[in-house]
Scaffold this active site. Structure first.
Site, PDB file in Angstrom:
ATOM      1  CB  ILE A 154      -0.914 -10.875   2.168  1.00  0.00           C
ATOM      2  CG1 ILE A 154      -2.221 -10.373   2.786  1.00  0.00           C
ATOM      3  CG2 ILE A 154      -0.879 -10.533   0.675  1.00  0.00           C
ATOM      4  CD1 ILE A 154      -2.385  -8.870   2.767  1.00  0.00           C
ATOM      5  CG  ASP A 173       8.581 -12.867   7.779  1.00  0.00           C
ATOM      6  OD1 ASP A 173       8.980 -12.528   8.909  1.00  0.00           O
ATOM      7  OD2 ASP A 173       7.395 -12.817   7.446  1.00  0.00           O
ATOM      8  CB  CYS A 232       0.081  -5.371  -3.640  1.00  0.00           C
ATOM      9  SG  CYS A 232      -0.104  -5.461  -5.416  1.00  0.00           S
ATOM     10  CB  ALA A 233       2.881  -4.285   1.127  1.00  0.00           C
ATOM     11  CG  ASP A 258      -2.821  -1.555  -5.579  1.00  0.00           C
ATOM     12  OD1 ASP A 258      -3.482  -0.940  -6.439  1.00  0.00           O
ATOM     13  OD2 ASP A 258      -3.329  -2.029  -4.536  1.00  0.00           O
ATOM     14  CD  GLU A 263      -1.927   5.056  -1.626  1.00  0.00           C
ATOM     15  OE1 GLU A 263      -3.035   4.884  -1.069  1.00  0.00           O
ATOM     16  OE2 GLU A 263      -1.185   4.107  -1.930  1.00  0.00           O
ATOM     17  CG  HIS A 281      -4.440   1.500  -1.922  1.00  0.00           C
ATOM     18  ND1 HIS A 281      -3.772   2.221  -0.988  1.00  0.00           N
ATOM     19  CD2 HIS A 281      -4.599   0.256  -1.374  1.00  0.00           C
ATOM     20  CE1 HIS A 281      -3.535   1.485   0.087  1.00  0.00           C
ATOM     21  NE2 HIS A 281      -4.030   0.278  -0.127  1.00  0.00           N
ATOM     22  N   GLY A 283      -5.838  -3.227  -4.131  1.00  0.00           N
ATOM     23  CA  GLY A 283      -5.594  -4.546  -3.544  1.00  0.00           C
ATOM     24  C   GLY A 283      -6.810  -5.188  -2.906  1.00  0.00           C
ATOM     25  CB  ALA A 284      -8.910  -4.292  -0.129  1.00  0.00           C
TER      26      ALA A 284
END
Length: 531
Positions: A154, A173, A232-233, A258, A263, A281, A283-284
């Protein structure tokens, strides 16, 4: 008897059709996932269970699943499945790790624009009839520096989109090699450099003990004044209370989230701030992504039930039933070797070499290599499985080599892992004796015979008198009981290593005391999944 699949969450008609076209009977009950008692009562009649996030597959439900062979999760997260219970039951658990990637990346870019141009607040003001043109001064994206924390599947897509917007992308990373960074046209940096330079920071890493609060109060204080933060992770990557304080002070220019620690998020420290944009949430949440993962899981489950093919399994490698008994103890050893390496490397991994010697070289080494790489990556990338690990390593530019050799030593079978990082090389060897217990028999060329235990302490030190006494005194004062104690050295007065199994977790202050002892070069607390 024909194979039967129960679909207990909402999947598309096209996914149902894939099952039927491949000769699999389908019972489509999209509301069943919310009824645990009914699901537990009927699960015994099915070979497969296809779910999204609403169905919770607990150990109690699995107790009744006498016929179940596979659980398919349409999506990446498998938190709603009891993986150990499924594994113990012999049930394969599959997911679709890459089906939501583009959608989530696009949502991060959308939030960046919403934040940069204050679109939600401007929309509310305009629809209220205020026309406050001078109030909403935006941020121009072109030429700005985007910092990507986690440049996997992503993160790489987000970086590509940002480059297309003429942003300069820097990435942190540990598993991103310089070569892969060049291919992506991003600049690889350390975390402090990213914090100091980025105008926009976006997070795309799993939540693990190592990444929890990667944007802590201390880290956030190092950011550039006016920075925008996008998540957004996973909730928990950012210290939400610390971020709110820096938003209130004006140091952070804005945040778009997000995902949240709790939650559904009905309340949160970030809510109510004028420079914060929040979504539930999403994102998907696109039609395309939901369709993609539904079709993928239907194909994967059908292939397994009709042909025995295993794809994207999170709890088992791609091996046949005939090979499993011989491979199982070596798979455990491979995972432990990788985990040892992953828990002790401190910089980006460039290359992984696995050497197979003796009888183990005649087994399916691809499955063993996948287990090594999964163990290596898992400490930082929690969602990695033996199936996804090779692809994840390749995605991050980590070279993985296998070497097959005839046995020329004291062991019938020997596996050696060599991890090359940007700063050093680490070498760990292990074997399996007839009892089937994985053993570590060499670390960085120093022989040491240690049975792998759930909690161990690894120490590298100078071979000087008094070390063992000081070490055991520290553990004794902390109330830590020693289960086994394995020592090795390269020569008298040279370098030594110790692998100590202990009963219970090792507090940070105990590690600090050991680290401060004379002659200690390195100390790590290691955690292994029991074989």
């Amino acid at each position: 008897m024909p194979r039967r699949v129960l679909i207990s969450d909402a999947l598309s008609p096209a996914a149902v059709a894939i099952f039927k076209d491949r000769g699999v009977e389908v019972d489509f009950q999209p509301a069943l996932g919310k009824d645990k008692e009914k699901l537990a009562a009927i699960i015994k009649d099915f070979d497969g269970l296809a779910i999204r996030s609403a169905t919770k597959v607990t150990a109690e439900i699995l107790e009744n699943a006498s016929r179940l062979k596979v659980i398919g999760r349409a999506g990446i997260g498998v938190d709603n499945v009891d993986i150990p219970a499924a594994t113990a039951k012999g049930v394969i658990v599959m997911n679709t790790p890459f089906g939501n990637s583009i959608t989530t990346a696009e949502h991060a870019i959308a939030l960046m624009f919403a934040l940069a141009r204050q679109i939600p607040a401007a929309d509310a003001s305009t629809q209220a009839g205020k026309w406050e043109k001078n109030r909403f001064m935006g941020l121009e994206i072109t030429g700005k520096v985007m910092g990507v924390i986690g440049c996997g599947n992503i993160g790489a897509i987000v970086a590509s989109r940002a480059i297309g917007l003429h942003m300069h992308v820097i990435a942190y990373d540990p598993f991103l090699s310089p070569e892969k960074a060049r291919d992506l046209d991003v600049e690889k940096v350390d975390l402090d450099d990213l914090l100091a330079r980025a105008d926009v920071i976006t997070l795309h890493t799993p939540l693990t003990p190592q990444t929890k609060h990667i944007l802590s109060a201390e880290s956030l204080a190092k950011t550039k004044k006016g920075v925008r933060i996008i998540n957004c992770a996973r909730g928990g990557l950012v210290d939400e209370a610390a971020l709110r304080a820096l938003l209130d002070s004006g140091h952070v220019g804005g945040a778009a989230f997000d995902v949240f620690v709790k939650e559904p998020a009905t309340e949160n420290p970030l809510f109510g701030h004028p420079n914060v944009v929040c979504t539930p949430h999403l994102g998907a949440s696109t039609n395309e992504a939901q369709e993609n993962v539904a079709l993928q899981i239907a194909e994967q489950m059908s292939d397994y039930l009709t042909r025995g093919a295993i794809s994207n399994a999170v709890n088992f490698p791609s091996i046949s039933a005939e090979e499993a008994p011989k491979l199982r103890p070596f798979i455990a050893l491979a995972d432990h070797l990788g985990s040892f390496g992953g828990q002790t490397v401190d910089s980006g991994v460039k290359k992984v070499t696995i050497i197979y010697e003796g009888a183990v070289a005649q087994l399916k080494t691809k499955a063993l290599t996948a287990s090594v790489v999964a163990g290596l990556l898992r400490p930082l990338l929690a969602d990695v499985s033996v199936v996804s690990a090779p692809a994840v390593a390749k995605e991050r530019g980590v070279v993985v080599d296998e070497v097959i050799r005839a046995s020329d030593g004291d062991y019938e079978s020997l596996i050696t892992l060599i991890v090359e990082t940007e700063t050093h090389e680490r070498r760990i060897s292990g074997t399996v004796f007839h009892a089937g217990k994985p053993r570590i028999i060499s670390v960085n060329g120093i022989e040491v015979d240690a049975v792998v235990a759930p909690v161990m302490i690894y120490v590298s030190n100078d071979d000087k008198p008094g070390f063992v006494g000081r070490f055991t005194s520290i553990l004794g004062a902390a109330g830590l009981n020693i289960a086994t104690f394995a020592l090795g050295r390269d020569r008298e007065g040279g370098s030594a290593v110790a692998l100590i199994a202990v009963d219970g977790a090792v507090p940070d202050e105990v590690l600090a005391d050991i680290r401060a002892a004379p002659g200690v070069r390195e100390v790590k607390a290691l955690h292994f999944t029991p074989a």
